[in-house]
Write a protein that holds these residues in place. Structure first.
Motif, PDB file in Angstrom:
ATOM      1  N   ILE A  78       0.867  -1.186   0.000  1.00 34.37           N
ATOM      2  CA  ILE A  78       0.000   0.000   0.000  1.00 34.37           C
ATOM      3  C   ILE A  78       0.898   1.228   0.000  1.00 34.37           C
ATOM      4  O   ILE A  78       1.671   1.449   0.925  1.00 34.37           O
ATOM      5  CB  ILE A  78      -0.954   0.013   1.211  1.00 34.37           C
ATOM      6  CG1 ILE A  78      -1.843  -1.236   1.212  1.00 34.37           C
ATOM      7  CG2 ILE A  78      -1.806   1.285   1.187  1.00 34.37           C
ATOM      8  CD1 ILE A  78      -2.730  -1.370   2.435  1.00 34.37           C
ATOM      9  N   ASN A  79       0.801   2.007  -1.063  1.00 29.57           N
ATOM     10  CA  ASN A  79       1.652   3.184  -1.229  1.00 29.57           C
ATOM     11  C   ASN A  79       1.071   4.408  -0.532  1.00 29.57           C
ATOM     12  O   ASN A  79      -0.101   4.450  -0.175  1.00 29.57           O
ATOM     13  CB  ASN A  79       1.846   3.475  -2.726  1.00 29.57           C
ATOM     14  CG  ASN A  79       2.736   2.446  -3.383  1.00 29.57           C
ATOM     15  OD1 ASN A  79       3.791   2.097  -2.848  1.00 29.57           O
ATOM     16  ND2 ASN A  79       2.321   1.950  -4.534  1.00 29.57           N
ATOM     17  N   HIS A  80       1.934   5.419  -0.410  1.00 27.31           N
ATOM     18  CA  HIS A  80       1.516   6.704   0.152  1.00 27.31           C
ATOM     19  C   HIS A  80       0.561   7.395  -0.822  1.00 27.31           C
ATOM     20  O   HIS A  80       0.711   7.291  -2.034  1.00 27.31           O
ATOM     21  CB  HIS A  80       2.733   7.607   0.373  1.00 27.31           C
ATOM     22  CG  HIS A  80       2.350   9.032   0.612  1.00 27.31           C
ATOM     23  ND1 HIS A  80       1.907   9.476   1.829  1.00 27.31           N
ATOM     24  CD2 HIS A  80       2.287  10.088  -0.231  1.00 27.31           C
ATOM     25  CE1 HIS A  80       1.607  10.769   1.729  1.00 27.31           C
ATOM     26  NE2 HIS A  80       1.823  11.163   0.495  1.00 27.31           N
ATOM     27  N   SER A  81      -0.371   8.119  -0.266  1.00 27.78           N
ATOM     28  CA  SER A  81      -1.241   8.967  -1.065  1.00 27.78           C
ATOM     29  C   SER A  81      -1.530  10.245  -0.292  1.00 27.78           C
ATOM     30  O   SER A  81      -1.791  10.201   0.914  1.00 27.78           O
ATOM     31  CB  SER A  81      -2.566   8.263  -1.379  1.00 27.78           C
ATOM     32  OG  SER A  81      -3.412   9.146  -2.091  1.00 27.78           O
ATOM     33  N   CYS A  82      -1.452  11.366  -0.994  1.00 28.07           N
ATOM     34  CA  CYS A  82      -1.801  12.653  -0.378  1.00 28.07           C
ATOM     35  C   CYS A  82      -3.321  12.829  -0.307  1.00 28.07           C
ATOM     36  O   CYS A  82      -3.819  13.720   0.377  1.00 28.07           O
ATOM     37  CB  CYS A  82      -1.166  13.792  -1.169  1.00 28.07           C
ATOM     38  SG  CYS A  82       0.642  13.815  -1.055  1.00 28.07           S
ATOM     39  N   LYS A  83      -4.043  11.983  -1.048  1.00 25.40           N
ATOM     40  CA  LYS A  83      -5.507  11.950  -0.995  1.00 25.40           C
ATOM     41  C   LYS A  83      -5.894  10.479  -0.815  1.00 25.40           C
ATOM     42  O   LYS A  83      -6.340   9.816  -1.748  1.00 25.40           O
ATOM     43  CB  LYS A  83      -6.105  12.523  -2.278  1.00 25.40           C
ATOM     44  CG  LYS A  83      -7.599  12.738  -2.204  1.00 25.40           C
ATOM     45  CD  LYS A  83      -8.118  13.395  -3.464  1.00 25.40           C
ATOM     46  CE  LYS A  83      -9.627  13.576  -3.355  1.00 25.40           C
ATOM     47  NZ  LYS A  83     -10.174  14.136  -4.583  1.00 25.40           N
ATOM     48  N   PRO A  84      -5.692   9.959   0.407  1.00 23.47           N
ATOM     49  CA  PRO A  84      -5.832   8.523   0.643  1.00 23.47           C
ATOM     50  C   PRO A  84      -7.267   8.012   0.637  1.00 23.47           C
ATOM     51  O   PRO A  84      -8.200   8.723   0.974  1.00 23.47           O
ATOM     52  CB  PRO A  84      -5.215   8.337   2.023  1.00 23.47           C
ATOM     53  CG  PRO A  84      -5.389   9.652   2.698  1.00 23.47           C
ATOM     54  CD  PRO A  84      -5.291  10.685   1.614  1.00 23.47           C
ATOM     55  N   ASN A  85      -7.391   6.724   0.245  1.00 23.99           N
ATOM     56  CA  ASN A  85      -8.687   6.055   0.326  1.00 23.99           C
ATOM     57  C   ASN A  85      -8.704   5.076   1.513  1.00 23.99           C
ATOM     58  O   ASN A  85      -9.712   4.439   1.775  1.00 23.99           O
ATOM     59  CB  ASN A  85      -9.033   5.345  -0.990  1.00 23.99           C
ATOM     60  CG  ASN A  85      -7.970   4.371  -1.442  1.00 23.99           C
ATOM     61  OD1 ASN A  85      -7.062   4.007  -0.700  1.00 23.99           O
ATOM     62  ND2 ASN A  85      -8.060   3.952  -2.699  1.00 23.99           N
ATOM     63  N   CYS A  86      -7.566   4.969   2.187  1.00 19.73           N
ATOM     64  CA  CYS A  86      -7.447   4.115   3.378  1.00 19.73           C
ATOM     65  C   CYS A  86      -6.864   4.917   4.527  1.00 19.73           C
ATOM     66  O   CYS A  86      -6.264   5.973   4.326  1.00 19.73           O
ATOM     67  CB  CYS A  86      -6.525   2.931   3.100  1.00 19.73           C
ATOM     68  SG  CYS A  86      -7.167   1.746   1.914  1.00 19.73           S
ATOM     69  N   SER A 116       6.919  13.033   8.472  1.00 18.00           N
ATOM     70  CA  SER A 116       8.349  12.742   8.557  1.00 18.00           C
ATOM     71  C   SER A 116       8.802  11.791   7.450  1.00 18.00           C
ATOM     72  O   SER A 116       9.838  11.995   6.833  1.00 18.00           O
ATOM     73  CB  SER A 116       8.737  12.220   9.936  1.00 18.00           C
ATOM     74  OG  SER A 116       8.046  11.030  10.234  1.00 18.00           O
ATOM     75  N   TYR A 117       8.025  10.742   7.170  1.00 19.09           N
ATOM     76  CA  TYR A 117       8.381   9.820   6.086  1.00 19.09           C
ATOM     77  C   TYR A 117       8.312  10.551   4.745  1.00 19.09           C
ATOM     78  O   TYR A 117       9.210  10.427   3.913  1.00 19.09           O
ATOM     79  CB  TYR A 117       7.450   8.603   6.063  1.00 19.09           C
ATOM     80  CG  TYR A 117       7.899   7.556   5.067  1.00 19.09           C
ATOM     81  CD1 TYR A 117       8.701   6.495   5.456  1.00 19.09           C
ATOM     82  CD2 TYR A 117       7.535   7.637   3.724  1.00 19.09           C
ATOM     83  CE1 TYR A 117       9.136   5.547   4.547  1.00 19.09           C
ATOM     84  CE2 TYR A 117       7.954   6.697   2.807  1.00 19.09           C
ATOM     85  CZ  TYR A 117       8.756   5.654   3.217  1.00 19.09           C
ATOM     86  OH  TYR A 117       9.184   4.725   2.303  1.00 19.09           O
ATOM     87  N   PHE A 118       7.250  11.315   4.552  1.00 16.23           N
ATOM     88  CA  PHE A 118       7.076  12.053   3.300  1.00 16.23           C
ATOM     89  C   PHE A 118       8.277  12.961   3.054  1.00 16.23           C
ATOM     90  O   PHE A 118       8.861  12.945   1.966  1.00 16.23           O
ATOM     91  CB  PHE A 118       5.780  12.879   3.336  1.00 16.23           C
ATOM     92  CG  PHE A 118       5.541  13.635   2.059  1.00 16.23           C
ATOM     93  CD1 PHE A 118       4.879  13.032   1.001  1.00 16.23           C
ATOM     94  CD2 PHE A 118       5.972  14.945   1.914  1.00 16.23           C
ATOM     95  CE1 PHE A 118       4.656  13.720  -0.193  1.00 16.23           C
ATOM     96  CE2 PHE A 118       5.761  15.636   0.727  1.00 16.23           C
ATOM     97  CZ  PHE A 118       5.101  15.028  -0.326  1.00 16.23           C
ATOM     98  N   ASN A 119       8.659  13.750   4.061  1.00 14.70           N
ATOM     99  CA  ASN A 119       9.771  14.688   3.900  1.00 14.70           C
ATOM    100  C   ASN A 119      11.107  13.989   3.665  1.00 14.70           C
ATOM    101  O   ASN A 119      11.932  14.460   2.889  1.00 14.70           O
ATOM    102  CB  ASN A 119       9.864  15.624   5.100  1.00 14.70           C
ATOM    103  CG  ASN A 119       8.731  16.627   5.122  1.00 14.70           C
ATOM    104  OD1 ASN A 119       8.120  16.928   4.098  1.00 14.70           O
ATOM    105  ND2 ASN A 119       8.417  17.130   6.292  1.00 14.70           N
ATOM    106  N   ALA A 120      11.316  12.849   4.313  1.00 14.90           N
ATOM    107  CA  ALA A 120      12.595  12.142   4.197  1.00 14.90           C
ATOM    108  C   ALA A 120      12.721  11.342   2.905  1.00 14.90           C
ATOM    109  O   ALA A 120      13.789  11.317   2.290  1.00 14.90           O
ATOM    110  CB  ALA A 120      12.789  11.220   5.399  1.00 14.90           C
ATOM    111  N   PHE A 121      11.651  10.678   2.477  1.00 15.02           N
ATOM    112  CA  PHE A 121      11.768   9.733   1.368  1.00 15.02           C
ATOM    113  C   PHE A 121      11.002  10.088   0.098  1.00 15.02           C
ATOM    114  O   PHE A 121      11.370   9.623  -0.978  1.00 15.02           O
ATOM    115  CB  PHE A 121      11.336   8.336   1.824  1.00 15.02           C
ATOM    116  CG  PHE A 121      12.186   7.792   2.932  1.00 15.02           C
ATOM    117  CD1 PHE A 121      13.474   7.354   2.691  1.00 15.02           C
ATOM    118  CD2 PHE A 121      11.697   7.739   4.221  1.00 15.02           C
ATOM    119  CE1 PHE A 121      14.267   6.859   3.704  1.00 15.02           C
ATOM    120  CE2 PHE A 121      12.476   7.244   5.252  1.00 15.02           C
ATOM    121  CZ  PHE A 121      13.773   6.803   5.003  1.00 15.02           C
TER     122      PHE A 121
END
Length: 158
Positions: A78-86, A116-121
């Motif tokens: 399950i990937n990151h999403s800035c507009k998540p469905n989960c 933090s994950y978003f900013n780092a990776f």
């Protein structure tokens, strides 16, 4: 006895190619609020938390981090999403993934990995979720990647 909210619904899911590598997709409609799956893995020691190179680490509590690398853990796709469905919910030191809204068959599952994950990776390379990257821009990225793969193959042959 009532059914536990923390029991995955047995939905038909598939791992497929996605914008961010591999992703987890719904093969059937999933209703809003349904428990989709559990994110699980081996609990790491404190030392392993800091030395692990895995990208599947999930901090459950300040004292418990799990490595979701285990191949049986389909939630790792399950990937990151800035507009998540989960959305993720931690209950009894376990990580559960719930449908934030109705998810249609064929849709990729995504949740917000946090700042933090978003900013780092993700931020340094650009977020590839559907909210951040238009279809037109995604098509350009794919074409560029295909061109690079072709060049790499030609270099190997030479």
């Amino acid at each position: 006895m009532t059914k536990s909210r923390y029991k995955p619904g047995g939905f038909d899911l598939a791992v497929r190619k996605a914008r961010a590598g591999k992703g987890l997709f719904a093969k059937e409609d999933i209703p809003k609020g349904a428990c989709v799956t559990e994110y699980f893995g081996r609990t790491l020691t404190r030392k392993e938390e800091y030395t692990s190179r895995s990208r599947y680490l999930f901090e459950v509590t300040k004292k418990k981090t799990i490595d979701g690398w285990y191949k049986g853990n389909i939630a790792r796709y399950i990937n990151h999403s800035c507009k998540p469905n989960c959305e993720v919910e931690i209950y009894k030191k376990r990580v559960w993934v719930f449908a934030k809204r109705k998810i249609k068959a064929g849709e990729e599952l995504g949740y917000d990995y946090g700042k933090s994950y978003f900013n780092a990776f993700l931020k340094p390379f650009g977020c590839r979720c559907t909210k951040c990257m238009s279809e037109k821009k995604w098509a350009k990225v794919q074409a560029k990647e295909q061109k690079q793969k072709k060049l790499n193959k030609e270099k190997k042959k030479a």
